[in-house]
Design an enzyme around this catalytic site. Structure first.
Site, PDB file in Angstrom:
ATOM      1  N   LYS A 167      -0.435  43.540  11.859  1.00  0.00           N
ATOM      2  CA  LYS A 167      -0.632  44.669  10.714  1.00  0.00           C
ATOM      3  C   LYS A 167      -1.742  44.628  10.080  1.00  0.00           C
ATOM      4  CE  LYS A 167       4.421  44.873   9.484  1.00  0.00           C
ATOM      5  NZ  LYS A 167       4.482  46.292   9.643  1.00  0.00           N
ATOM      6  N   LYS A 272      13.211  52.870  15.261  1.00  0.00           N
ATOM      7  CA  LYS A 272      13.949  51.969  14.640  1.00  0.00           C
ATOM      8  C   LYS A 272      15.067  52.505  14.230  1.00  0.00           C
ATOM      9  CE  LYS A 272       9.677  49.964  12.515  1.00  0.00           C
ATOM     10  NZ  LYS A 272       8.615  50.000  11.363  1.00  0.00           N
TER      11      LYS A 272
END
Length: 359
Positions: A167, A272
């Protein structure tokens, strides 16, 4: 055809992170989820489990009245007669649960399918559950200061991961590139796949130059380089990018799947199920992406092991050869003990290990 009546029970849980989990949207310390128990009074020992887990500041159903809506939805669904057929179950959920509550759709899909499959945490036929076939996953490097991120990188390298996702967008971009360069100096792109996730942190003006610097490091792909909702800007970026772009937040709350994919033409999409509406909606995205030659992979949205198990089983139906984002089971102090295990960069279902029951 047989019909089934079900009762539902709601079990809330606040999951506690083992560390402060940083993203470009802020730091997570806790995570509220709601487990759904589906049962029939004639079969008291057969229980289906689901999980509703809207993600703070990201899910379209992250709202103050979520638990109230969930309770009302479960009361409504207790009056429904359920088919035993998978397609009809998914269709019933679609008809009775609003698109605006994707995590509730997913939870009900899970709970009912688990129940009709015998209450053994199995949702449909798949090699992950039935044959314990492992799924390759990426090792996730959370945002933080340079030392914390370096510590995570070392742990992932020592654990045998061949795909690492970092990230980015929290610390200085130059430092982030140095961390990626540290890995790349040890492993070629053939030896180690590197992915980055910007969570929309780049401005449109700086995005292309940053993508060029990342491309020089042999990065596999970048997730959501700019904020979602800027379709024209994202389309131009995907067209000219030196680095494959994967849409993530861009998919959330989108009904017009064809329009989005045809407008932006991304190289990949990230699925997701908690944020998109569960099994049915995720399968629709996959079908439309594959029609267009767009790559995809699946990732957790920080669910407990109940939700993670469901996502792994869905991914397994497609027998994925590329790395999925399913390595979140050890994030919490108080997750459920489960058969899910991570070894050498793969997630396994070890049926010898029993499930801890939610309570």
């Amino acid at each position: 055809m047989s019909q089934l009546s079900l009762k539902f029970q709601l079990i809330p849980r606040t999951l506690q992170f083992r560390f402060e989990a940083g993203t470009s949207r802020g730091v997570l310390k806790t995570r509220n989820i709601w487990w759904i128990k589906a049962y029939n009074e004639e079969s008291p020992n057969q229980i289906g489990w689901g999980e509703a887990a809207p993600l703070v500041k990201l899910s379209i159903d992250d709202r103050q009245d979520f638990e109230e809506v969930l309770k009302n939805t479960l009361e409504k669904l207790e009056k429904v007669e359920w088919s035993l057929e998978e397609d009809e179950i998914l269709d019933t959920v679609k008809k009775n649960v609003s698109f605006d509550f994707p995590s509730i759709r997913f939870a009900i899909e899970m709970a009912v399918l688990d129940f009709v499959n015998g209450g053994q945490k199995k949702f449909f036929s798949n090699l992950f559950f039935e044959e314990q076939k492992a799924i390759p996953i990426n090792g996730l490097i959370w945002m933080g200061d340079r030392e914390f991120m370096m510590q995570q990188i070392q742990e992932k390298l020592e654990s045998g991961f061949s795909c690492i996702k970092m990230k980015i967008g929290a610390i200085d971009f130059k430092q982030e590139c140095e961390l990626l360069e540290f890995i790349r100096k040890q492993f070629s792109p053939e030896q180690m796949i590197l992915r980055v996730d910007a969570n929309g942190a780049f401005s449109p003006e700086e995005a292309h130059s940053k993508l060029a610097k990342l491309a020089d490091l042999g990065i596999h792909s970048i997730e959501q380089p700019i904020k979602a909702g800027q379709w024209d800007t994202m389309r131009l970026l995907c067209k000219s990018t030196p680095l494959p772009i994967a849409l993530d937040e861009e998919l959330i709350g989108v009904k017009e799947k064809d329009l989005l994919l045809d407008t932006i033409r991304p190289q990949h999409i990230i699925l997701k199920p908690t944020l998109l509406g569960g099994f049915l909606e995720s399968r629709k995205w996959i079908a439309k992406a594959e029609e267009r030659g767009i790559g995809w992979w699946m990732t957790s949205a920080l669910e407990s092991n109940i939700g993670l198990n469901a996502i792994a089983q869905l991914a397994s139906q497609y027998q994925p050869s590329i790395h999925q984002g399913l390595g979140t089971g050890k994030l919490y102090h108080n997750n459920l003990e489960s058969p899910l295990q991570i070894q050498n960069g793969e997630i396994h279902y070890n049926s010898v290990i029993p499930w801890e029951e939610p309570k």
